[in-house]
Write an enzyme that holds these catalytic residues in place. Sequence first.
Site, short mmCIF file in Angstrom:
data_model
loop_
_atom_site.label_atom_id
_atom_site.label_comp_id
_atom_site.label_asym_id
_atom_site.label_seq_id
_atom_site.Cartn_x
_atom_site.Cartn_y
_atom_site.Cartn_z
N ARG A 1 1.31 -1.26 -0.46
CA ARG A 1 -0.45 -0.27 -0.08
C ARG A 1 0.90 0.97 -0.07
O ARG A 1 0.54 2.45 -0.52
CB ARG A 1 -0.96 0.21 0.75
N LYS B 1 -17.99 -15.87 2.98
CA LYS B 1 -19.25 -14.77 3.33
C LYS B 1 -19.74 -15.25 2.24
O LYS B 1 -19.01 -14.73 1.59
CB LYS B 1 -19.10 -14.64 4.57
N GLY C 1 -8.71 -8.55 -0.03
CA GLY C 1 -7.52 -8.46 1.11
C GLY C 1 -6.61 -9.86 0.93
O GLY C 1 -5.47 -10.42 0.67
N GLY D 1 -12.51 -3.58 0.91
CA GLY D 1 -13.87 -2.99 1.12
C GLY D 1 -14.33 -2.06 -0.20
O GLY D 1 -15.44 -2.27 -0.74
P1 ADP Z 1 -11.17 -11.34 0.43
O1 ADP Z 1 -10.31 -11.26 1.37
O2 ADP Z 1 -9.83 -11.29 -0.35
O3 ADP Z 1 -12.17 -10.91 0.01
P2 ADP Z 1 -12.36 -12.94 2.15
O4 ADP Z 1 -12.49 -11.95 3.49
O5 ADP Z 1 -13.58 -13.01 1.94
O6 ADP Z 1 -11.45 -13.11 0.75
O7 ADP Z 1 -12.54 -14.69 2.34
C1 ADP Z 1 -11.07 -15.39 2.90
C2 ADP Z 1 -11.49 -15.96 3.79
O8 ADP Z 1 -11.80 -17.36 3.86
C3 ADP Z 1 -10.22 -16.75 4.06
O9 ADP Z 1 -9.73 -16.47 6.09
C4 ADP Z 1 -10.07 -18.42 4.07
O10 ADP Z 1 -9.70 -18.74 5.40
C5 ADP Z 1 -11.75 -18.52 4.15
N1 ADP Z 1 -12.36 -20.19 3.42
C6 ADP Z 1 -11.99 -20.02 1.75
N2 ADP Z 1 -12.52 -20.96 1.81
C7 ADP Z 1 -13.23 -21.63 3.35
C8 ADP Z 1 -13.66 -22.26 3.83
N3 ADP Z 1 -13.86 -23.82 2.78
N4 ADP Z 1 -14.04 -22.78 5.12
C9 ADP Z 1 -13.45 -21.99 5.39
N5 ADP Z 1 -12.97 -21.32 5.86
C10 ADP Z 1 -12.94 -20.74 3.96
MG MG Z 2 -10.39 -10.79 3.63
#
Ligand code: ADP
Ligand code: MG
Length: 394
Positions: free
Chosen positions: A38, A199, A353, A376
């Site tokens: 960053r 989620k 992230g 975000g």
């Molecule tokens: P980003 O930051 O790229 O937007 P998210 O924060 O939505 O991604 O999701 C990342 C998290 O999702 C990670 O900590 C990862 O461990 C978790 N994750 C991915 N697949 C699974 C799974 N099958 N079961 C539990 N957690 C998961």
């Molecule tokens: Mg995340």
Amino acid sequence: MKTLSQLDVAAKRVLVRADFNVPLEDTPAGKMVGDDTRISASLPTIRALLEKGASVILISHLGRPKGIDDSARLAPVAKRLEALLGQSVLYIQDLPSSPETAQKLQNLKPGQVALLENIRFEPGEEKNDPELCKKLAHLGDCFVLDAFGSAHRAHASVSGIAALLPSAGGYLLEKEVSSLGKLLDGAAKPYAVILGGAKVSDKIAVIENLLPRVQMMLIGGAMAFTFIKAQGGSVGKSLVEDDKLELARSLITRAKELGVQLLLPSDATIAQAIANGTETKTVAANAIPEGWMGLDIGPDSRETFKTALLNAKTVFWNGPMGVFETPPFDAGTRAVAQALAQIPQAFTVVGGGDSVAAINETGLADKIDHISTGGGASLELLEGKILPGVAALQ
Ligand code: ADP
Ligand code: MG
């Protein structure tokens, strides 16, 4: 949006809101900046301003301090910034709105750089307090917003100051808005979106806004199990949002109506615990036994996802395919990263992230057209929202 080139900055004091919200690591020598992506990302804007004869006063937040908090001071950022810029940075530890700060900035000369203390030490920052905006605006002659990662916040140092000074978007902001903008309007087809992460609820608005624009939506991560359960699959103790099953069903229907190919994983790597070296199995993603959970997309899904992406002309990826922090559950995420790196004809964007951390880990980041620095903010932009920071520059 007004951009840097439209702003007269020669011999001016330019306030730059940057996003230096970087991870700090404890070392024997004290706190140090971990990943400095960053900070690096704002260097083009800072350097351009200095070359044009401006002096630069940097403003950033770090973390979520409640008032003054010694563990969230920007001293480690000042140090790393000095190293990256190759010149000294006047780091001012007083509150940004204090008379001491104004005093210390008096002698700042063209070509020099100052960094103010964590702006979230100011109680008025997140409230967009007009008094704070005024005090900050007094410190400079014009304002540049380069903090894309904060552009979705209507805070004093993001959108508040912009109303009081001649203002423009910095190079990072400009690049983010134009790259992510291409994912909303006029994207080259076939356009594929890969979504994963923990989620569905975090990503609903993005799914809904992008679904009518894409030809393909690939879903992995824990989020996939909500869709699989919604279709009657057995998901064991995989992470599922039971209150989103109905929504998942309606998204599946909507995709069908729109002619969008919605791809869910056919198989999953499962385990009974999230731990390195734990026993794993590969099973059909909709037949996970009791007591087991899906922690990554399986080998068949990896191949299907890779093949599906081969002909894409536009690809956006957000959210890891599995618990990539704990091997071997990083295989699916790595496979998607490799797939993206191997489609040179496509315009590829990675945002979020954890997904950005994952692509950086694979060493394939330079094969991606745009890696968004805003978690975000990039999601809100793709949800179709107008970011307050961007709106303030229009
Ligand atoms: P980003 O930051 O790229 O937007 P998210 O924060 O939505 O991604 O999701 C990342 C998290 O999702 C990670 O900590 C990862 O461990 C978790 N994750 C991915 N697949 C699974 C799974 N099958 N079961 C539990 N957690 C998961
Ligand atoms: Mg995340």
